[in-house]
Design an enzyme around this catalytic site. Structure first.
Site, PDB file in Angstrom:
ATOM      1  N   GLY A  33      19.642   3.129  10.551  1.00 18.43           N
ATOM      2  CA  GLY A  33      18.531   2.424  11.196  1.00 18.43           C
ATOM      3  C   GLY A  33      17.686   1.675  10.176  1.00 18.43           C
ATOM      4  O   GLY A  33      17.280   0.538  10.408  1.00 18.43           O
ATOM      5  N   LYS A 202      33.653   7.408  -5.631  1.00 16.36           N
ATOM      6  CA  LYS A 202      34.940   7.544  -4.942  1.00 16.36           C
ATOM      7  C   LYS A 202      34.906   6.738  -3.643  1.00 16.36           C
ATOM      8  O   LYS A 202      34.013   6.910  -2.815  1.00 16.36           O
ATOM      9  CB  LYS A 202      35.242   9.025  -4.643  1.00 16.36           C
ATOM     10  CG  LYS A 202      35.302   9.907  -5.887  1.00 16.36           C
ATOM     11  CD  LYS A 202      36.259   9.391  -6.950  1.00 16.36           C
ATOM     12  CE  LYS A 202      37.707   9.739  -6.713  1.00 16.36           C
ATOM     13  NZ  LYS A 202      38.572   9.171  -7.797  1.00 16.36           N
ATOM     14  N   THR A 203      35.868   5.879  -3.484  1.00 18.96           N
ATOM     15  CA  THR A 203      35.820   4.934  -2.363  1.00 18.96           C
ATOM     16  C   THR A 203      36.676   5.367  -1.172  1.00 18.96           C
ATOM     17  O   THR A 203      36.680   4.704  -0.145  1.00 18.96           O
ATOM     18  CB  THR A 203      36.294   3.535  -2.816  1.00 18.96           C
ATOM     19  OG1 THR A 203      37.657   3.632  -3.222  1.00 18.96           O
ATOM     20  CG2 THR A 203      35.464   2.999  -3.960  1.00 18.96           C
ATOM     21  N   CYS A 393      -3.870  14.082  17.822  1.00 19.37           N
ATOM     22  CA  CYS A 393      -3.465  14.644  19.106  1.00 19.37           C
ATOM     23  C   CYS A 393      -3.738  16.152  19.179  1.00 19.37           C
ATOM     24  O   CYS A 393      -4.859  16.546  19.409  1.00 19.37           O
ATOM     25  CB  CYS A 393      -2.014  14.284  19.405  1.00 19.37           C
ATOM     26  SG  CYS A 393      -1.720  14.280  21.178  1.00 19.37           S
ATOM     27  N   GLN A 397      -7.353  18.465  19.347  1.00 19.92           N
ATOM     28  CA  GLN A 397      -7.619  19.610  20.216  1.00 19.92           C
ATOM     29  C   GLN A 397      -7.966  20.849  19.389  1.00 19.92           C
ATOM     30  O   GLN A 397      -8.841  21.636  19.756  1.00 19.92           O
ATOM     31  CB  GLN A 397      -6.411  19.842  21.134  1.00 19.92           C
ATOM     32  CG  GLN A 397      -6.158  18.636  22.059  1.00 19.92           C
ATOM     33  CD  GLN A 397      -4.859  18.732  22.848  1.00 19.92           C
ATOM     34  OE1 GLN A 397      -4.114  19.705  22.768  1.00 19.92           O
ATOM     35  NE2 GLN A 397      -4.569  17.701  23.639  1.00 19.92           N
ATOM     36  N   GLU A 417      -3.038  25.353  27.221  1.00 15.42           N
ATOM     37  CA  GLU A 417      -1.640  25.277  26.788  1.00 15.42           C
ATOM     38  C   GLU A 417      -1.258  26.549  26.025  1.00 15.42           C
ATOM     39  O   GLU A 417      -0.102  26.964  26.013  1.00 15.42           O
ATOM     40  CB  GLU A 417      -1.431  24.042  25.881  1.00 15.42           C
ATOM     41  CG  GLU A 417      -0.004  23.883  25.389  1.00 15.42           C
ATOM     42  CD  GLU A 417       0.248  22.571  24.632  1.00 15.42           C
ATOM     43  OE1 GLU A 417      -0.670  21.724  24.554  1.00 15.42           O
ATOM     44  OE2 GLU A 417       1.366  22.406  24.128  1.00 15.42           O
ATOM     45  N   HIS A 518      -1.844   8.668  18.735  1.00 13.41           N
ATOM     46  CA  HIS A 518      -0.973   8.746  17.552  1.00 13.41           C
ATOM     47  C   HIS A 518      -1.043   7.419  16.789  1.00 13.41           C
ATOM     48  O   HIS A 518      -0.129   6.600  16.879  1.00 13.41           O
ATOM     49  CB  HIS A 518       0.472   9.035  17.971  1.00 13.41           C
ATOM     50  CG  HIS A 518       0.674  10.432  18.428  1.00 13.41           C
ATOM     51  ND1 HIS A 518       0.929  11.464  17.559  1.00 13.41           N
ATOM     52  CD2 HIS A 518       0.637  10.977  19.665  1.00 13.41           C
ATOM     53  CE1 HIS A 518       1.047  12.591  18.244  1.00 13.41           C
ATOM     54  NE2 HIS A 518       0.881  12.322  19.529  1.00 13.41           N
ATOM     55  N   GLU A 520      -0.512   6.704  13.853  1.00 14.80           N
ATOM     56  CA  GLU A 520       0.549   6.509  12.849  1.00 14.80           C
ATOM     57  C   GLU A 520       1.666   5.621  13.385  1.00 14.80           C
ATOM     58  O   GLU A 520       2.381   4.976  12.623  1.00 14.80           O
ATOM     59  CB  GLU A 520       1.106   7.865  12.391  1.00 14.80           C
ATOM     60  CG  GLU A 520       1.934   8.653  13.407  1.00 14.80           C
ATOM     61  CD  GLU A 520       1.096   9.505  14.374  1.00 14.80           C
ATOM     62  OE1 GLU A 520      -0.118   9.244  14.504  1.00 14.80           O
ATOM     63  OE2 GLU A 520       1.677  10.419  15.005  1.00 14.80           O
TER      64      GLU A 520
HETATM   65  N1  GLN Z   1       0.335  19.694  23.130  1.00 14.81           N
HETATM   66  C1  GLN Z   1      -0.766  18.815  23.239  1.00 14.81           C
HETATM   67  C2  GLN Z   1      -0.815  18.130  24.595  1.00 14.81           C
HETATM   68  O1  GLN Z   1       0.164  18.046  25.266  1.00 14.81           O
HETATM   69  C3  GLN Z   1      -0.763  17.772  22.134  1.00 14.81           C
HETATM   70  C4  GLN Z   1       0.406  16.857  22.165  1.00 14.81           C
HETATM   71  C5  GLN Z   1       0.605  16.119  20.878  1.00 14.81           C
HETATM   72  O2  GLN Z   1       0.123  16.524  19.844  1.00 14.81           O
HETATM   73  N2  GLN Z   1       1.365  15.049  20.917  1.00 14.81           N
HETATM   74  O3  GLN Z   1      -1.855  17.651  24.978  1.00 14.81           O
END
Ligand code: GLN
Length: 542
Positions: A33, A202-203, A393, A397, A417, A518, A520
């Site tokens: 990739g 080594k090919t 994320c 929390q 959760e 996210h 990133e």
């Molecule tokens: N588990 C958490 C939720 O579902 C956070 C998810 C995550 O970090 N992507 O809200």
């Protein structure tokens, strides 16, 4: 199929679409990739390049797979959960990808079965060839047309010989006849080992894997030889003879310090000339801003900092691929070397000792209860010792739970959760309560947030409204907004209707920010994600 999210038109006048098909051989995990993205990076400044990845598995998407097995699940603006190679595509090609561009055999069969039930194949026996291969080719062509592609960059997952990818390879072979030899180029990535006891490349594995491809009717024009160090001329010639290509079409894809060097390496070996010869794509030149950033990234950094990442998939760095890339982008931006320290939060450890020499901490996304207490303890340590902190994320929390427990005195605060408690400060999103199916049902994709003026986060983004990508089912429980804010937690960004907390910060500390999103996923070499930029800035200052 083919809803466009990339915007923009073909950059050139009407000419036939050019197809670059990238296959792999010998081993998986060679970075096919990245290699495909590197080729695309050379073309993208002048041509509209659309990346497509074809995966052989029967899952509809990687969203339900374990990140340890499959690496990071990349999320797109449109909410598609796709292969992590799309991270490389977006970072290298500056294109916003679409869920449709990731074929999986799960998606292919699901749609063929729908067609069959509808009666589209009435009277026929539906077969792998021609029906499935036709369907796959139509899918590719629809994308090319809808996206007004100049170049279709098509990566076939896995290695030649894998049963699950045979239909993609067969479809790619058939395409040759349909689009014409002058409009298609096959690139084969192989592995050229240098075993210690012989001390030369080594090919043989390459010869055999090209042989397997030929057996399937595909004659590659370019061989990308993954190797530890560049091939000697003699080795290059040997591969050329067996692969039936000219020696200048055998490229060394040697190990590099940074993946962002790969396009430059390819260009230095003459890739631009060969692409022009094969496909008539002319006027290509290297991107000078890219080169400058790569030079900064790979320079010997006088200053180095250490960032700790506290998670439960730390055994496989691929699980956090985009976070690692976002940090690389900051290395280039600040001219600083970043060392990573992995904190496995599901194991007992001496936090104070682990934090020695750590300049900043990231608590990344995650799911489930394992490792949660370790993450909360890490957040607490950062807050109490004013260590720059970025929560992503699940990381947001965790920061909310820690603050609720230790500052708002809600002793048993937790996320539903993890467990049922008296103070569920993090709770399931209302629209998620009814959801029973697991696949593709989270709050996914890009959502806008309104930022509060005067906050650190507003300053970093430099605008009032931002859009970041999401992948979660839980949120900061609205019933606790007031008490959290009263105790000094600042909600720096909320959903436009004001109900959902998207960004938080603790203004008493040097840098303590977190987001439900996210960020990133949208970071790039020339434009690092603002919250990562802020984290590294705070660490460098320190
Ligand atoms: N588990 C958490 C939720 O579902 C956070 C998810 C995550 O970090 N992507 O809200």
């Amino acid at each position: 199929m083919g809803e466009s999210h990339a915007g923009g038109k073909s950059k050139t006048s009407k000419r036939p679409v050019k197809w670059i098909i990238v296959t792999g051989g010998v081993l998986s995990g060679l970075g096919k990739g990245v290699a495909a993205a590197a080729i695309g990076q050379l073309l993208a400044p002048k041509y509209r390049v659309i990346p497509v990845k074809c995966d052989g598995y029967l899952n509809v998407d990687p969203g339900t797979m374990n990140p340890i097995e499959h690496g990071e699940v990349f999320v797109l603006d449109d909410g598609g959960e796709v292969d992590m190679d799309f991270g490389h595509y977006e970072r290298f090609l500056k294109v916003t990808c679409s869920f449709e561009w990731n074929l999986t055999m799960g998606k292919v069969y699901e749609r063929i079965r729908e067609k069959e039930r509808k009666g589209d194949y009435l009277g026929k026996t539906v077969q792998l060839i021609p029906h499935v291969t036709e369907f796959i080719k139509d899918w590719w062509k629809t994308i090319a047309k809808d996206e007004k592609a100049d170049v279709m960059l098509l990566e076939v997952g896995g290695t030649v010989g894998d049963i699950e990818n045979e239909l993609y390879i067969e479809a790619a072979r058939q395409l040759n006849q349909e689009v014409g030899r002058e409009n298609i180029m096959y690139v084969h990535l192989t592995y050229v080992p240098k075993p210690e006891h012989v001390n030369e490349h080594k090919t043989k594995p390459t010869q055999q894997s090209v042989g397997m491809l030929r057996h399937r009717g595909i004659l590659p024009e370019i061989i990308l030889a993954r190797c530890h160090e560049p091939l000697a001329e003699k080795e290059q010639k040997k591969i050329a003879i067996f692969a039936d290509v000219k020696p200048d079409r055998v490229f060394s894809a040697q190990d590099v310090e940074s993946i962002y060097e790969i396009p430059i390496n390819f260009a230095e070996q003459g890739m631009l000339t060969i692409i022009n010869e094969e496909l008539g794509l002319n006027g290509l030149k290297q991107d000078s801003a890219w080169k400058k950033s790569v030079d900064r990234l790979t320079a010997d950094h006088l200053k180095r900092i250490t960032i700790a990442i506290a998670g439960k998939y730390t055994r496989l760095e691929d699980s956090y691929a985009s976070i690692i890339e976002a940090l690389h982008h900051c290395e280039a931006a600040f001219n600083v070397g970043i060392d990573l320290k992995w904190l496995e939060t599901s194991e007992e450890h001496d936090l104070a000792k682990d934090m020695e020499g750590v300049h900043g901490v990231i608590v990344p996304g995650g799911f489930g209860s394992r490792g949660v207490e370790g993450k909360i303890a890490t957040v607490k340590y950062c807050r109490e010792n004013d260590i720059p902190f970025l929560g992503i994320c699940y990381g947001l929390q965790m920061a909310i739970i820690e603050f609720a427990r230790n500052i708002c005195s809600l002793k048993d605060a937790n996320s539903t959760e993890v467990k049922k408690v008296k103070h569920p400060v993090v709770d399931i999103l209302p629209e998620q309560k009814q959801v029973t199916k697991k696949g593709g049902t989270m709050r996914l994709g890009a959502y806008p947030a309104v930022l509060k003026k005067g906050t650190a986060i507003h300053k970093l983004y430099g605008k009032d409204e931002v859009s970041e990508r999401h992948r979660h089912r839980y949120e900061v429980n609205p019933e606790y907004h007031e008490i959290l804010e009263k105790h000094g937690m600042v909600f720096s960004g909320v959903s436009p209707d004001g109900t959902l907390v998207e960004f938080i910060e603790n203004p008493k500390l040097k840098y303590f920010v977190a987001t439900q999103a996210h960020p990133e996923l949208k970071s790039s070499l020339l434009k690092p994600a603002p919250l990562f930029y802020g984290l590294i800035k705070a660490c460098v200052k320190k």
